[in-house]
Design a protein around this motif. Sequence first.
Motif, short mmCIF file in Angstrom:
data_model
loop_
_atom_site.label_atom_id
_atom_site.label_comp_id
_atom_site.label_asym_id
_atom_site.label_seq_id
_atom_site.Cartn_x
_atom_site.Cartn_y
_atom_site.Cartn_z
N GLU A 291 12.06 -22.08 -15.59
CA GLU A 291 12.04 -23.31 -16.43
C GLU A 291 10.72 -24.04 -16.67
O GLU A 291 10.54 -24.44 -17.63
CB GLU A 291 13.11 -24.35 -15.85
N VAL A 292 9.69 -23.58 -15.69
CA VAL A 292 8.59 -24.32 -16.01
C VAL A 292 7.58 -23.57 -16.94
O VAL A 292 7.16 -24.11 -18.03
CB VAL A 292 7.70 -24.34 -14.69
N PHE A 293 7.64 -22.10 -16.98
CA PHE A 293 6.95 -21.22 -18.07
C PHE A 293 7.59 -21.49 -19.50
O PHE A 293 7.00 -21.46 -20.28
CB PHE A 293 7.08 -19.68 -17.52
N ALA A 294 8.93 -21.82 -19.36
CA ALA A 294 9.49 -21.90 -20.83
C ALA A 294 8.96 -23.18 -21.42
O ALA A 294 9.06 -23.18 -22.76
CB ALA A 294 11.12 -22.22 -20.55
N ALA A 295 8.48 -23.98 -20.77
CA ALA A 295 7.78 -25.17 -21.24
C ALA A 295 6.40 -25.12 -21.72
O ALA A 295 5.66 -26.22 -22.55
CB ALA A 295 7.90 -26.30 -20.64
N PHE A 296 5.73 -24.21 -21.33
CA PHE A 296 4.35 -23.74 -21.70
C PHE A 296 4.22 -23.76 -23.22
O PHE A 296 4.76 -23.25 -23.77
CB PHE A 296 3.90 -22.55 -20.86
N TYR A 297 2.95 -23.94 -23.48
CA TYR A 297 2.48 -23.84 -24.82
C TYR A 297 2.40 -22.39 -24.91
O TYR A 297 1.64 -21.71 -23.97
CB TYR A 297 1.07 -24.43 -24.96
N ASN A 298 2.92 -21.58 -25.96
CA ASN A 298 2.74 -20.26 -26.10
C ASN A 298 2.63 -19.75 -27.49
O ASN A 298 3.80 -19.53 -28.16
CB ASN A 298 3.84 -19.47 -25.52
N GLN A 299 1.48 -19.48 -27.92
CA GLN A 299 1.16 -19.20 -29.34
C GLN A 299 0.23 -18.04 -29.36
O GLN A 299 -0.80 -18.08 -28.79
CB GLN A 299 0.82 -20.44 -30.28
N VAL A 300 0.09 -17.34 -30.45
CA VAL A 300 -0.71 -16.62 -30.82
C VAL A 300 -1.74 -17.25 -32.03
O VAL A 300 -1.35 -17.72 -33.05
CB VAL A 300 -0.15 -15.27 -31.61
N GLU A 301 -2.85 -17.03 -31.75
CA GLU A 301 -4.03 -17.87 -32.55
C GLU A 301 -5.22 -17.13 -32.70
O GLU A 301 -5.37 -16.00 -32.16
CB GLU A 301 -4.42 -19.16 -31.98
N ARG A 302 -6.11 -17.43 -33.68
CA ARG A 302 -7.41 -16.87 -33.65
C ARG A 302 -8.34 -17.36 -32.78
O ARG A 302 -8.47 -18.55 -32.40
CB ARG A 302 -7.78 -16.97 -35.15
N VAL A 303 -8.85 -16.57 -31.97
CA VAL A 303 -10.47 -16.92 -30.82
C VAL A 303 -11.16 -16.03 -31.38
O VAL A 303 -11.62 -15.02 -31.83
CB VAL A 303 -9.65 -16.17 -29.51
N TYR A 304 -12.60 -16.94 -31.56
CA TYR A 304 -13.54 -16.61 -32.14
C TYR A 304 -14.59 -16.16 -30.86
O TYR A 304 -14.43 -16.72 -30.11
CB TYR A 304 -14.51 -17.55 -33.10
#
Length: 226
Positions: A101-114
């Motif tokens: 339930e804690v992990f479900a609330a994590f920010y979790n996005q694919v982004e560009r990392v430079y």
Amino acid sequence: MKEELQQYLYKAFGNYPPYATNNINLDYSIGGQVHIRFELGGELLKNGTRERVAQASQRAVTLFKEAFPEPENKIWVLIYEYSGILINETPNFLCQQFPAEVFAAFYNQVERVYECVGNVYELGKEHNEGNNCKIIIGKVKVKDIKYQHILEAIANSEMGFEPAIDSRVYFIDPKTDRIFRMYDDRGCFVESNSADKIRELYQRRNDWIIDYHRPEIDKYFQQFPC
């Protein structure tokens, strides 16, 4: 959640290009002005052995506990998962080390990392378009993290053992301004914005400091004596 962590990183650790820029979307830029680099596996234990993984894991767990001694403290977890992994990573292992339930609330996005080009981070330039990376961010109590499993899996990452993870994982305590990152079986970093905030670790585990980096590390604590 990402914005909250980003604001904290800038406020606590600042922006000092090209090293500790503390921009979440810049590769390997998270860090403090003062760091200790600890040796985990050591030079005497052979690569690819259970004995080396055991020592690396045990030392990492000890350092983690001493860096984050308060089990009720909520600390930041910052994870980078690149799409092209270098090893046979155990699927979904990392997310299972946090309460569901804690992990479900994590920010979790694919982004560009430079990446860093020379000594300058250049976002959006033709020669530096970055890489897709899943950025995972959460805040969780120390006691609710199965950090022993995470650290062992990092130690396994190049040893051919399972479970193994190839993700980069930062643990950051906003109450003490301490950052912990284990990079593999060889070693880990403990960082802060002040020598005094990690001086106890420097003194207690001085014999685990990597000798090659000792002159640089010793200078932090001699420059700012008690």
